[in-house]
Design an enzyme around this catalytic site. Structure first.
Site, PDB file in Angstrom:
ATOM      1  N   CYS A 114       0.833  -1.206   0.000  1.00  0.00           N
ATOM      2  CA  CYS A 114       0.000   0.000   0.000  1.00  0.00           C
ATOM      3  C   CYS A 114       0.866   1.254   0.000  1.00  0.00           C
ATOM      4  CB  CYS A 114      -0.933  -0.013   1.213  1.00  0.00           C
ATOM      5  SG  CYS A 114      -1.942   1.479   1.338  1.00  0.00           S
TER       6      CYS A 114
ATOM      7  N   CYS B  98      -0.375   4.085   2.250  1.00  0.00           N
ATOM      8  CA  CYS B  98      -0.115   3.864   3.679  1.00  0.00           C
ATOM      9  C   CYS B  98       1.356   4.109   4.024  1.00  0.00           C
ATOM     10  CB  CYS B  98      -0.437   2.424   4.077  1.00  0.00           C
ATOM     11  SG  CYS B  98      -1.962   1.789   3.393  1.00  0.00           S
ATOM     12  N   ASP B  99       2.249   3.649   3.172  1.00  0.00           N
ATOM     13  CA  ASP B  99       3.652   3.546   3.581  1.00  0.00           C
ATOM     14  C   ASP B  99       4.632   4.430   2.813  1.00  0.00           C
ATOM     15  OD1 ASP B  99       2.856   1.633   5.437  1.00  0.00           O
ATOM     16  OD2 ASP B  99       3.065  -0.002   4.004  1.00  0.00           O
TER      17      ASP B  99
END
Ligand code: NAP
Length: 326
Positions: free
Chosen positions: A134, A137-138
């Site tokens: 993701c 997300c990261d």
């Protein structure tokens, strides 16, 4: 007391546990069957910095433990188990696990989607330690670093372009010499000077140099058979997702990729069956959107139950006492 439940929730990621919290607080005594990947995809993540309310971020497993505890505090019953069969056309509906059979007046499906993985042992071991599925997300953790994106579809192009906001260089590794992505997405990626290309190339291994964090990947040219080590500190695997919907095939309307089709909120093609989270969303796929749709499914289920006569006769126990009257 009828043994038929008001609501059963299948799945225990952010969508399922938010649906559990809301239906528990609505005094519907939900039963959550948590599934094999209890807690969902956030259990594979380390720091989550984009879930509102956590100023310094929170570890994925800690966030899921908190959601679970909060749902249980209001009376949600959460059991381990993997659903093996469902009949959503029967009334009440039936849900079977290896251990037991349950009946329910309404069903909330929150079984999520699983990110496809390359199948390398190092990939699992380093998930959350440089390997990610993701970018949203990261990506932020890779500021100024060189990283790779694996895949040749729209997701890979989108993630690669997004990641150039943070990384100094993003190498796209794709197993064929032509991309699957739509022309517009390809053009956007190809125009980005921070993106490098390794086409017709497979990833054979992800290395950690004994550090427990990604230090490089071993790639192999499919024609040349030549193996090279590419130093990267992050590998984003973007080779697609598989919605966990096989149990419902033939019973609920799904799109061409197997995602459950929802309408008017969280309603599915069958009355009394609601779907939330990644099992019906291939676009946003965020913990917060999954949680939001879990709330929608709970409210829709509550509304549905108010309209069916059996619900009026269902035995409702008072919720467990809590410290706060809110
Ligand atoms: P996808 O279209 O199925 O593409 C997956 C890519 O991963 C393909 O290039 C495939 O290679 C590669 N791949 C699959 N298994 C692999 C393996 N084991 N090893 C190495 N490579 C592997 O998946 P997606 O990109 O996630 O897109 C899914 C759907 O969502 C598509 O319909 C897409 O258009 C849509 N989408 C749209 C947008 C947008 O419009 N903004 C953004 C994201 C996704 P091959 O090409 O060789 O099969």
């Amino acid at each position: 007391m009828s043994s038929t439940r008001n609501v059963i929730i299948v799945g225990s990621g952010p969508a399922g546990l938010t649906a559990a919290l809301y239906t528990a607080r609505a005094n519907l005594q939900p039963l959550v069957i948590e599934g094999v990947e209890a807690g969902g995809q956030l259990m594979l993540t380390t720091m989550v910095e984009n879930f509102p309310g956590h100023l310094d971020g929170i570890l994925g497993p800690d966030l899921m433990a908190a959601m679970r505890g909060q749902a249980e505090k209001f009376g949600a019953e959460i059991i381990q188990g993997n659903v093996t069969a469902v009949d959503v056309r029967a009334r009440p509906m039936t849900i079977r696990t290896a251990e037991a059979e349950y009946t329910t007046r309404s069903l909330i499906i929150a079984t999520g989607a699983s990110a496809r993985l390359l199948g390398l042992p190092a990939e699992r071991a380093l998930m959350g330690h440089g390997v990610s599925t993701c970018a949203t997300c990261d990506g932020y953790f890779f500021r100024g670093q060189e990283i790779a994106v694996v895949g040749g579809g729209d997701s890979a192009m989108e993630e690669a372009v997004f990641l150039t906001k943070f990384a100094s260089k993003v190498t796209v590794v794709h197993r064929r010499d032509t991309l699957r992505a739509s022309k517009i997405m390809q053009d956007k990626a190809r125009a980005n000077v921070k993106i490098a290309w390794l086409l017709d190339t497979e990833v054979d291994d992800i290395q950690d140099g004994g550090k427990g964090e990604v230090t490089g990947m071993v790639v192999r040219g499919r024609q040349t058979k030549e193996r090279t080590v590419v130093p990267v500190s992050g590998v984003f695997v973007a080779i697609g997702h598989t919605p966990n919907t096989s149990l419902f095939r033939g019973q609920l309307e799904m799109d061409a990729n197997g995602y459950i089709v929802t309408h008017d909120g969280a309603k599915t093609s069958v009355d009394g069956v609601f779907a939330c989270g990644d099992v019906q969303d291939h676009l946003y796929r965020q913990a917060i959107t999954a949680a939001g749709s879990g709330c929608m499914a709970a409210l829709d289920a509550e509304h549905y139950l108010e309209g069916i006569p059996e619900h009026l006769h269902a035995s409702i126990q008072p919720p467990p006492a809590t410290t706060s009257p809110s």
